[in-house]
Design an enzyme around this catalytic site. Structure first.
Site, short mmCIF file in Angstrom:
data_model
loop_
_atom_site.label_atom_id
_atom_site.label_comp_id
_atom_site.label_asym_id
_atom_site.label_seq_id
_atom_site.Cartn_x
_atom_site.Cartn_y
_atom_site.Cartn_z
N GLU A 181 46.27 41.65 36.65
CA GLU A 181 46.08 40.28 37.10
C GLU A 181 45.07 39.64 36.15
O GLU A 181 43.99 40.22 35.92
CB GLU A 181 45.55 40.25 38.53
CG GLU A 181 45.41 38.84 39.02
CD GLU A 181 44.92 38.71 40.47
OE1 GLU A 181 44.73 39.75 41.14
OE2 GLU A 181 44.73 37.56 40.89
N ARG A 230 43.38 56.79 41.05
CA ARG A 230 42.67 55.87 40.17
C ARG A 230 41.47 56.58 39.56
O ARG A 230 40.99 57.59 40.06
CB ARG A 230 42.27 54.60 40.90
CG ARG A 230 41.16 54.76 41.92
CD ARG A 230 40.95 53.48 42.74
NE ARG A 230 40.33 52.42 41.99
CZ ARG A 230 40.91 51.25 41.72
NH1 ARG A 230 42.15 51.01 42.12
NH2 ARG A 230 40.28 50.33 41.04
N LYS A 286 36.37 44.72 39.34
CA LYS A 286 36.13 43.48 38.61
C LYS A 286 35.08 42.63 39.32
O LYS A 286 34.28 41.96 38.68
CB LYS A 286 37.43 42.68 38.53
CG LYS A 286 38.40 43.20 37.48
CD LYS A 286 39.65 42.33 37.47
CE LYS A 286 40.88 43.13 37.17
NZ LYS A 286 42.11 42.50 37.63
P1 ATP Z 1 39.92 46.08 40.10
O1 ATP Z 1 40.09 46.89 41.35
O2 ATP Z 1 38.99 46.69 39.11
O3 ATP Z 1 39.61 44.66 40.35
P2 ATP Z 1 42.68 45.70 39.96
O4 ATP Z 1 43.44 46.85 40.47
O5 ATP Z 1 42.55 44.54 40.84
O6 ATP Z 1 41.31 46.18 39.39
P3 ATP Z 1 44.72 44.81 38.24
O7 ATP Z 1 44.61 43.83 37.15
O8 ATP Z 1 45.48 44.43 39.44
O9 ATP Z 1 43.26 45.20 38.62
O10 ATP Z 1 45.21 46.21 37.71
C1 ATP Z 1 46.23 46.37 36.76
C2 ATP Z 1 46.69 47.80 36.79
O11 ATP Z 1 45.63 48.68 36.49
C3 ATP Z 1 47.21 48.19 38.16
O12 ATP Z 1 48.41 48.89 37.98
C4 ATP Z 1 46.14 49.06 38.71
O13 ATP Z 1 46.68 50.02 39.58
C5 ATP Z 1 45.55 49.70 37.46
N1 ATP Z 1 44.17 50.08 37.69
C6 ATP Z 1 43.17 49.28 38.07
N2 ATP Z 1 42.04 50.01 38.24
C7 ATP Z 1 42.35 51.29 37.94
C8 ATP Z 1 41.62 52.52 37.92
N3 ATP Z 1 40.33 52.56 38.24
N4 ATP Z 1 42.27 53.64 37.55
C9 ATP Z 1 43.55 53.61 37.21
N5 ATP Z 1 44.30 52.49 37.21
C10 ATP Z 1 43.72 51.33 37.57
MG MG Z 2 44.70 44.17 41.67
#
Ligand code: ATP
Ligand code: MG
Length: 804
Positions: free
Chosen positions: A45, A272, A282
């Site tokens: 995102e 994760r 984030k």
């Molecule tokens: P955050 O929780 O840090 O705000 P998010 O999951 O909201 O991150 P996205 O931009 O939605 O961020 O994530 C994009 C991709 O990265 C998704 O497929 C998510 O599952 C993966 N992702 C995010 N954080 C991790 C992590 N700590 N380990 C592995 N994959 C991750």
């Molecule tokens: Mg997300």
């Protein structure tokens, strides 16, 4: 798509069937489920910068596609108009490219699917599978029930298809206020999976979208958007993190109800990445930026990709780290040391060495002629790095050394410069300190006066005499003044989010996470180097010339990582000759050092095996922890240990604790020390001592068995090897298998005779003067007793038989 570059140790290359995701893909490939197609996607995102957790997802998704000749899409999951921004779209693309991946033509935006998604919603409404609900947000929550209590159906749940179509179209047309209506799936309000209790699919948001402007005022939610975007793009394997496990059911429900048929996309969840000593969400990273705890998203201490890039970490190291972490189904925390290990490992193999002094202390070499200078040709890579190159380094009468490489009144175990001592200036000469010059007012040491031995040019003495320490240096007249920024972990505890009630994670920030050294000096060979160039400062750490703040003539160096893991929990580091240990206690030592002294022992010790570097590290540990310095003294003076053993056993906190405990069981200091230093230490090459099944008690028992003469040395070694593999009590092992030493001559004599009869030629040889054959006969007898015989008794019997 990047061509499938097979690389060694850079986190690239096929890793067939090595994890459960790859096993699934293999199965599909074998069954031809998708006709050989492997299509994955990375779906960020655009509401923030990517972090190391995303890197794991990127490496997995792009890596899989690369390995199986498929493609990986970059898809911006941009359906929330409130938080998304084009600047994030740009930074994410830059980060993915920097990591070494290329999506080719496959760049997508969920927002480009708004019309198609809307049409899919109409399909559900027409099938009676979705309805417009007019409960408030709060009521919806309340009606949903709890895990133990089923939900209640909304009074609007049975609206007719026509009414639903009409309302939904009017929602889209902007006739209603936010929150007035939502579109929900019509599934089951008593479903055991809470997500399946009529989830909301669309809501009204009168907000401008960063790409679509005011085209839309209804926005689809994640569960609706994600599966359909995957299906539109013909994704085969949709990989997401474990917290979406419960969403898999809605993923499948929507695709099935909208009418996507097999072979269609499926969701698989992996753990994760959680990294110790940092935060990853984030939202929290944004807080650090907004509250000014860091200088921005690309602050070198941030776990963002932009931060890591700015710091000097390489994409190869990040990929390698992700490979080391692997893909598993269980959530886990990973130690920061693992990332640092991957960084060191890559830099060690690729970057040139130079000398730089962070805290300069002037040394005047009084017998070096004034005005003279010479150029030394110094290799830029150590022997074990297969790269070639050297550079000229000027040497002159005045050089800087690291201030903490000198001690006026050194404690035992300090092996660097001190009054009257001789040390080596790396690649240059041996020098001896004759005089310490102090500031008359402050008493601070301002200069050392030394003499050098001209015979030692290059760093070795023709008479073969040794020095205990080797120091890095920079010629005062030629050195280049630079700024060095010493970065360390952003947080001082492994889990920053673990805080007392009412506080937040920022209380755990490490106050020493950046130390700016304004007046460091480096050798002149770096003059004119481009920003972004990386070096190892010998004995100090890996550095990169900062790309933003460096100016010609005033370079800024970021410390990427120290040379060894001084926090050390799990990471393997050389203790002696590349022997490694993982150690929690050492981590504590480091934290104490940071707290006590803001420079935190900044100049790390060099990691090259075979140097006296482990020694320096141990000296440093002892200085940080007086109880270990005391242990050193008592091991030497009270227990009478050999110097080297006392050094190792007191310089590594974990070993010291182990040693003391073992002595409680069997008080044979040198005996236990021998086994620890010669045998146990070697076993810690691949895993930390704490993970070995050998305990202080079992090791002590083993030493006792030997001392009691119950077992022979070869049997002891065999049992030790077993203890390392599977643990266990040595006494029981000996008993169970009848490994007691055979030292009764009456038991051994028949075996001796048997051996001599079997080897008549050797017997003649021995009698003819080849007495060296005694070893051969001994070995034969030992083998027949499976190592149980006492070798001295065997030899005595052999001599008797052969000579008598
Ligand atoms: P955050 O929780 O840090 O705000 P998010 O999951 O909201 O991150 P996205 O931009 O939605 O961020 O994530 C994009 C991709 O990265 C998704 O497929 C998510 O599952 C993966 N992702 C995010 N954080 C991790 C992590 N700590 N380990 C592995 N994959 C991750
Ligand atoms: Mg997300």
């Amino acid at each position: 798509m990047t061509a499938g570059r097979a690389g060694e140790g850079d986190g690239r290359g096929r890793r067939e069937g090595t994890d459960f995701i790859r096993a699934i893909v293999e199965k599909h490939q074998a069954q031809g489920t998708y006709g050989g197609r492997v299509e994955t996607r990375f779906p960020p995102e655009p509401n923030g910068y990517l972090h190391i957790g995303h890197a794991k997802s990127i490496v997995l998704n792009f890596g899989l596609a690369e390995e199986y000749g498929g493609v990986c899409h970059l898809r911006f999951d941009d359906t929330n108009p409130l938080t998304e921004d084009m600047k994030y779209v740009r930074s994410i693309q830059e980060d993915v490219r920097w990591l070494g991946y290329d999506w080719g033509d496959h760049l997508y935006f969920a927002s480009d699917y708004f019309q198609r998604l809307y049409e899919c919603a109409l399909v559900l409404i027409r099938k009676g599978k979705a309805y417009v609900d007019s409960l408030t947000e709060e009521q919806i929550r309340e009606y949903r029930g709890t895990v133990t209590r089923p939900g209640r159906e909304s009074p609007y749940r049975d609206r007719s298809v026509e009414e639903n179509l009409d309302l939904f179209q009017r929602m889209k047309a902007g006739e209603f206020a936010e929150g007035e209506h939502v579109l929900r799936a019509r599934i089951d309000m008593a479903h055991p999976n809470m997500i399946m209790r009529d989830p909301v699919l669309y809501r009204i948001r009168h907000a401008s979208h960063y790409r679509k402007g005011d085209d839309w005022c209804i926005y689809p939610l994640y569960d609706f958007t994600h599966c359909l975007s995957d299906a539109f793009e013909d994704i085969t394997h949709s990989l997401c993190t474990l917290e979406f496990e419960n969403n898999r059911e809605i993923y499948d429900w929507i695709l099935d109800e909208v009418g996507f048929t097999e072979p269609r996309t499926h969701q698989y969840e992996f753990a994760r990445l959680n990294l110790d000593f940092t935060v990853m969400s984030k939202r929290k990273l944004l807080k650090l930026v907004k509250e000014g705890h860091v200088d921005g998203w690309d602050d070198p201490r941030m776990p963002t990709i932009a931060g890591m890039r700015r710091r000097g970490i390489t994409p190869e190291a990040v990929r390698k780290f992700c490979e080391m972490v692997g893909v598993a189904k269980a959530d886990n925390r990973v130690d920061m040391g693992k990332l640092e290990f991957a960084v060191r490992d890559h830099l060690n193999r690729t970057v040139p060495r130079v000398m730089g002094v962070l805290d300069p202390l002037k040394v005047v070499i009084t017998n070096y002629p004034e005005g003279r200078e010479e150029e030394l040709d110094i290799p830029s890579y150590p022997h074990d790095v297969p790269l070639e190159g050297s550079r000229p380094v000027p040497f002159s009468r005045e050089v800087y050394i690291e201030a903490d490489d000198f001690m006026e009144d050194p404690p035992e175990g300090f092996h660097r410069l001190a009054p009257g001592r001789e040390v080596r200036l790396r690649y240059a000469y041996f020098i001896t300190c004759d005089e310490v010059v102090k500031d008359p007012k402050s008493g601070e040491i301002v200069e050392l006066r030394c003499t050098y031995d001209p015979e030692t040019r290059g760093g070795s003495a023709p008479d073969g005499r040794k020095v205990k320490g080797t120091l890095h240096w920079v010629s005062v007249a030629h050195g280049l003044p630079v700024e060095a920024r010493l970065y360390d972990r952003l947080f001082r505890v492994p889990d920053p989010e673990d805080v007392p009630e009412g506080q937040d994670f920022t209380v755990n920030l490490n106050p020493a996470s950046r130390i700016t050294v304004e007046r460091a000096v480096v050798e002149p060979s770096v003059t004119g180097a481009e920003p972004g160039t990386r070096y190892q400062f010998e004995r100090v750490g890996y550095f990169m010339i900062d790309e933003l703040d460096s100016r010609p003539g005033s370079l800024v160096f970021n410390r990427i990582v120290t040379l060894r893991d001084t926090w050390a929990k799990r990471v393997k580091e050389s203790v002696r000759d590349g022997v490694v240990l993982g150690d929690r206690a050492e981590g504590r030592a480091r934290i104490e050092a940071v707290e006590g002294d803001p420079a935190g022992g900044a100049p790390g010790a060099p990691g090259a095996p075979g140097t006296d570097t482990g020694r320096e590290e141990r000296d440093r540990v002892r200085r940080a922890r007086p109880e270990l310095a005391e242990a050193y003294r008592s091991y030497r003076e009270e227990l009478g240990l050999a110097e080297e053993d006392a050094d190792i056993l007191s310089g590594v906190p974990e070993l010291s604790g182990f040693f003391r405990e073992a002595l409680q069981v069997h008080h044979d200091p040198q005996g236990v020390a021998n086994w620890m230093v010669n045998e146990l230490l070697r076993e810690t090459k691949d895993r930390p001592l704490s993970e070995l099944p050998v305990t202080p008690r079992t090791l002590a028992e083993l030493v006792a068995l030997l001392a009691e003469d119950t077992i022979s040395q070869p049997v002891a070694k065999e049992i030790f090897a077993e203890m390392v593999e599977e643990g266990g009590d040595p006494r029981e092992k000996v008993k169970e298998r009848g490994l007691e030493k055979m030292s009764d001559p009456d038991d051994l004599r028949p075996l001796v005779e048997e051996v001599l009869e079997a080897h008549p030629q050797e017997v003649d040889g021995y009698r003819g003067g080849k007495t060296g054959l005694l070893g051969f006969f001994t070995g034969q007898v030992m083998r027949r007793t499976r190592g149980k015989a006492d070798p001295q008794t065997v030899q005595r019997l052999l001599r008797e038989a052969l000579e008598g």
